[in-house]
Motif scaffolding. Structure first.
Motif: not given
Length: 273
Positions: A90-99, A111-115, A117-127
């Protein structure tokens, strides 16, 4: 006053899982949708290996490797990449979060910004996608003469591979602090890098292999460890200890990623500036 962008509370890992748990509960509240997406993800990723299998209906080897040997390469990189993608993709969505200005809100939280960003919209279905990589690896595994040392190298490769892909995700996503819209550029190195590593390096020019070893060390995810598992030497003449150097490559990349992330965060001046 403590800068929320630089704060590193001891509960960062716990905060990550609490945020992820919120998204997991949200996904499981719609079970039909969740299982449909999971099965769909498995089928889509399975087609990647099917294309390789179809190629072998006309040839016996590719780059000097058999189908099962390529399956070993495929399985190791897929497992590492899909775990990293699930945990931090989910860290790939940085650009969306900035805009959208959402990044400003994240910076006000302890909480650290990186944490976040990474946990945002966590997708368990990727299991399901991880399971597909495990299945391909399990199918290919019998070609290896397993012993405790080889099992140790396998575990080392997967763990280091997750860290390496984590760094690749973060490093190239951080570029969006400067461009605000470079997600496709980042994808070329994340998803594109995983696709390249599904094949033996012998099909690529020596210059490409060197780039994937010394500039973007993806060869340490599966190429060198799998050469050891198969009892093969590197056809490009790399030192033998490279087969055990995955943790070192991951550690170096972590240091570089930390510097890039720090510079990117310092570059950010919010949407109103």
């Amino acid at each position: 006053m403590v800068d929320a962008r630089q704060a590193r509370p001891p509960g960062a890992v716990r905060a990550y899982w609490l945020i992820a748990l919120l998204w997991i509960r949200a996904a499981l509240s719609y079970p039909v949708s969740f299982w449909t997406m999971m099965v769909g993800g498995v089928l889509i990723t399975f087609l990647d290996f099917v294309s390789i299998w179809l190629m072998f209906t006309h040839i016996d080897s590719y780059g000097g490797f058999s189908l099962r040997e390529i399956g070993l390469l495929y399985g190791v990189t897929s497992i590492a990449f899909r775990i990293a993608d699930m945990l931090v993709g989910s860290v790939e969505k940085i650009g969306q979060k900035v805009r959208s200005g959402d990044l400003d809100a994240m910076m006000t939280k302890p909480v650290p910004v990186l944490v976040q960003l990474c946990a945002d919209r966590f997708e368990l279905r990727r299991l399901g996608q991880i399971g597909q990589g495990v299945a391909v690896f399990a199918w290919a595994a019998p070609i290896v003469d397993w012993n405790p040392q080889r099992l140790g190298v396998l575990v080392m490769a997967i763990v280091s591979g997750v860290v390496i892909y984590f760094c690749v995700f973060v490093t190239f996503s951080t570029i969006q602090f400067w461009t605000t819209d470079a997600s496709e550029f980042a994808n070329a190195f994340t998803y594109g890098g995983n696709t390249i590593m599904q094949y033996p390096m012998t099909i690529f020019p020596r210059e490409v292999v060197r780039s994937l070893t010394y500039l973007l060390p993806l060869t340490f995810v599966n190429w060198y460890p799998c050469l050891f598992l198969l009892g093969e030497t590197d056809p490009f003449g790399a030192p033998g200890w490279f087969r055990f150097a995955s943790p070192l490559a991951a550690l170096v990349l972590v240091g570089i990623t930390a510097l890039v992330w720090r510079q990117g965060l310092r570059r950010y001046r919010s949407t109103g500036s």
